[in-house]
Write a protein that holds these residues in place. Structure first.
Motif, mmCIF file in Angstrom:
data_model
loop_
_atom_site.group_PDB
_atom_site.id
_atom_site.type_symbol
_atom_site.label_atom_id
_atom_site.label_comp_id
_atom_site.label_asym_id
_atom_site.label_seq_id
_atom_site.Cartn_x
_atom_site.Cartn_y
_atom_site.Cartn_z
ATOM 1 N N UNK A 27 46.281 77.991 76.349
ATOM 2 C CA UNK A 27 46.473 79.336 76.854
ATOM 3 C C UNK A 27 45.388 80.320 76.460
ATOM 4 N N UNK A 28 44.603 79.993 75.438
ATOM 5 C CA UNK A 28 43.518 80.890 75.023
ATOM 6 C C UNK A 28 42.324 80.736 75.966
ATOM 7 N N UNK A 29 41.488 81.777 76.017
ATOM 8 C CA UNK A 29 40.297 81.681 76.860
ATOM 9 C C UNK A 29 39.394 80.574 76.327
ATOM 10 N N UNK A 30 38.706 79.933 77.245
ATOM 11 C CA UNK A 30 37.866 78.781 76.887
ATOM 12 C C UNK A 30 36.470 79.241 76.509
ATOM 13 N N UNK A 31 36.381 79.975 75.416
ATOM 14 C CA UNK A 31 35.111 80.343 74.799
ATOM 15 C C UNK A 31 34.890 79.347 73.672
ATOM 16 N N UNK A 32 33.818 78.566 73.764
ATOM 17 C CA UNK A 32 33.651 77.403 72.890
ATOM 18 C C UNK A 32 32.228 77.334 72.364
ATOM 19 N N UNK A 33 32.108 76.992 71.090
ATOM 20 C CA UNK A 33 30.811 76.768 70.440
ATOM 21 C C UNK A 33 30.791 75.344 69.901
ATOM 22 N N UNK A 34 29.766 74.580 70.255
ATOM 23 C CA UNK A 34 29.637 73.207 69.760
ATOM 24 C C UNK A 34 28.385 73.119 68.896
ATOM 25 N N UNK A 35 28.575 72.694 67.666
ATOM 26 C CA UNK A 35 27.482 72.570 66.694
ATOM 27 C C UNK A 35 27.136 71.101 66.541
ATOM 28 N N UNK A 36 25.848 70.807 66.355
ATOM 29 C CA UNK A 36 25.396 69.413 66.357
ATOM 30 C C UNK A 36 25.559 68.710 65.018
ATOM 31 N N UNK A 37 26.622 68.989 64.311
ATOM 32 C CA UNK A 37 26.890 68.313 63.049
ATOM 33 C C UNK A 37 28.336 68.517 62.659
ATOM 34 N N UNK A 38 28.726 67.854 61.600
ATOM 35 C CA UNK A 38 30.094 67.956 61.096
ATOM 36 C C UNK A 38 30.126 69.034 60.021
#
Length: 608
Positions: free
Chosen positions: A526-537
């Motif tokens: 239900x939340x807006x799909x604002x997403x950040x993907x970082x290239x590590x754990x």
């Protein structure tokens, strides 16, 4: 990596790795085809239970499911955009909750030049580089604007003689790293008509030499004496700066910002660019409240809600006020306990007036954020919040909150008053303030641990361009409390916080500050799909190494707006790297015609 088709090999590889299901409601029961799916990630939902997953699905700009690769891949069809997180960390879009947006975008040459040298000689070399640029361009009398000098680091501010030696015929105006002081050359003094007899305005300082002549250094409100002769940014310059800032933010995984100290002319530019589809970023706007009731009355009388703009994208809901300066070498923060030299600083807005401003803004339904760094100023601000009558749930907050007393933090927690702190500024300053505040207060400054333990909601912000919007550096700094210029010396081990808490201060807590936690700030259904993907754990990376990780992909409202592997993102990477490197390596220019955290830069941007 973004694909138009699902990489079955990637899904099977992830499944073979033994990643467990999450039990997040909705993942196994969602129906219909997703517009976008993110697979093969280490999803941190940032909800209250800190639940984790592998994948998520998006439809119509909203998250419809979070779960395993197997569950989410079932929601993908032929037209679904598939984002392969490749084992990276998937977070809610980063929310920089105090950033001077236009100033950040204009914080690069030739509009503004870095001058953060370690010595006066290095500062002069940097000025000379800017002067040479304009001379080579056939502009021998062009204004040179720049910033970033740090007298905590150098030991003294550059004076007019230092600047005159390398500036030729150019008028030169240079802001310090904090935005609370400027240094100018003799040409600017002449243009502004400033002499030994000029009287500084209340709260301002005109530094003078042994002979009583102005040195060219102006602090706090005194900077207005020279700001009026500086040509303001054109609307085209500001628009171009905002475009650059959008690209830079996307490349850093930032999807929401709070822009403080906006005036009515700037707001009209925001509206114009939103209607043109040129600002794919979410904005909470803090209107500049001024220092007098007349100033606030004018804003309230002329302000109109943006038309034809969804408030989920552009929301004008806050008023910014200012209580004091900063507790650096300038010593303009207002303290109960004096500085090492025995002085206490002074409030920059008269406290009875400040309280009336808070009351009026709250009565009109505005959330108030007030710049306050010294303990005396913070106490005065919190007292004003408690006395103000207004609509319930406004969630007023203290901006910076450097030296908030423990008793005041308890009061803030009881009354839902937030704190907006600055881990990146703490990293920048480290232990350099020991000579002014003493080691104990430097250890306590920005008391994240104490505030959180007492129940205060703490957001983290860059205050860009004071520091870059490098939130991974902020997370590292909040966890480690190590400084940039003092060999990594720890400044307050007792105020360290956990990685989870630091991430919350850049995601879910800023959503609370924005009064938007019901629709953004977490990766839940239900939340807006604002997403950040970082290239590590992030959970297994040494905190020292976090700043070296890169954002691979950013989604805003379910649409990919940045992909580090796409050729179309080269400009965004260049913009982000250029602005961030300039800010980081030069300790940031705060002389931009943007409204930094003080009135100085607000006046510069307005050209007043």
């Amino acid at each position: 990596m973004i694909n138009n088709r699902i990489s079955r090999r990637g899904v099977l590889t992830a499944a073979a790795a033994g990643l467990a299901t999450t039990g997040i409601p909705g993942a196994a029961h969602a129906r219909g085809t997703a517009d976008t799916v993110v697979l093969n990630g280490k999803v941190l939902t940032m909800d209250r239970r800190f639940r984790r997953a592998q994948a998520l699905a998006v439809r119509n700009g909203r998250i419809v499911a979070v779960g395993t690769n197997r569950e989410i891949s079932r929601l993908a069809g032929r037209g679904t955009t598939v984002v392969d997180a490749a084992g990276g960390t998937v977070l809610p879009g980063i929310n920089d909750s105090h950033v001077h947006f236009a100033a950040y975008g204009t914080a690069v040459p030739p509009l503004s030049w870095p001058v953060d040298g370690a010595t006066i000689a290095e500062v002069q070399q940097l000025i000379a580089r800017a002067v040479a640029h304009f001379d080579d361009a056939g502009q021998p009398d062009a204004w040179v604007r720049g910033g970033g000098w740090n007298d905590n680091r150098i030991g003294a501010a550059p004076n007019r003689h230092d600047i005159d030696a390398v500036s030729g015929n150019h008028p030169v105006l240079l802001g310090d790293f904090s935005g609370h002081a400027v240094a100018v050359n003799s040409a600017v003094l002449r243009l502004a008509g400033v002499t030994r007899d000029t009287v500084p305005p209340p709260g301002g300082v005109i530094e003078k030499d042994a002979a009583g002549e102005p040195t060219g250094v102006f602090r706090e409100s005194a900077a207005a004496l020279v700001a009026g002769v500086v040509p303001p940014w054109s609307r085209a310059d500001l628009s171009a700066g905002m475009d650059a800032a959008v690209a830079g933010m996307h490349a850093l995984g930032i999807t929401s910002v709070t822009d403080p100290g906006i005036d009515l002319a700037q707001l009209s530019l925001y509206e114009e660019k939103f209607r043109a589809g040129e600002l794919p970023l979410r904005f909470t706007i803090m209107m500049r409240g001024g220092r007098t009731l007349a100033e606030l009355d004018q804003v309230l009388a002329e302000l109109r809600a943006p038309r034809i703009v969804d408030p989920a994208w552009l929301r004008v809901s806050q008023i910014k006020l200012i209580a004091d300066g900063i507790p650096t070498a300038a010593q303009t923060a207002w303290l109960h306990e004096p500085y090492v030299d025995g002085s206490n600083g002074v409030p920059l807005t008269e406290i009875p007036v400040l309280h009336r401003l808070i009351k009026k803004a709250a009565a009109h339904g505005f959330q108030v954020g007030t710049h306050a760094t010294g303990d005396a100023a913070i106490d005065a601000v919190v007292a004003g919040y408690l006395a103000a009558k207004g609509r319930a749930g406004l969630r007023h907050y203290v901006i910076h909150a450097d030296l908030t007393p423990v008793r005041t933090l308890r009061t803030m927690a009881r009354n839902d008053i937030g704190a907006n702190m600055n881990a990146t500024i703490k990293y920048l300053l480290g232990r350099t303030l020991d000579p002014y505040l003493g080691p104990a207060r430097v250890d306590y400054q920005w008391p994240y641990r104490t505030a959180l333990d007492l129940g205060v909601r703490v957001s983290s912000a860059s205050d860009a361009p004071v520091t870059p919007p490098a939130w991974l550096q902020g997370v590292s700094g909040a966890v480690l409390r190590e400084g940039q210029f003092d060999g990594g010396a720890v400044a307050g081990k007792a105020e360290r916080i956990t990685l989870r808490e630091a991430l919350e201060s850049y995601t879910s807590t800023p959503a609370w500050q924005d009064r938007a936690e019901t629709w953004k700030g977490t990766l839940t259904e239900g939340r807006v799909a604002d997403v950040c993907i970082v290239d590590g754990d992030l959970l297994t990376t040494d905190p020292h190494d976090l700043p070296g990780l890169r954002v691979s992909t950013t989604l805003v409202n379910g649409k990919v707006v940045y992909d580090s592997g796409a050729s179309s993102s080269r400009a965004a990477r260049t913009t982000a790297a250029g602005v961030q490197a300039f800010s980081r390596d030069q300790a940031v220019s705060c002389l931009q015609r943007g409204e930094c955290c003080c009135r100085l830069s607000e006046k510069l941007l307005a050209g007043s």
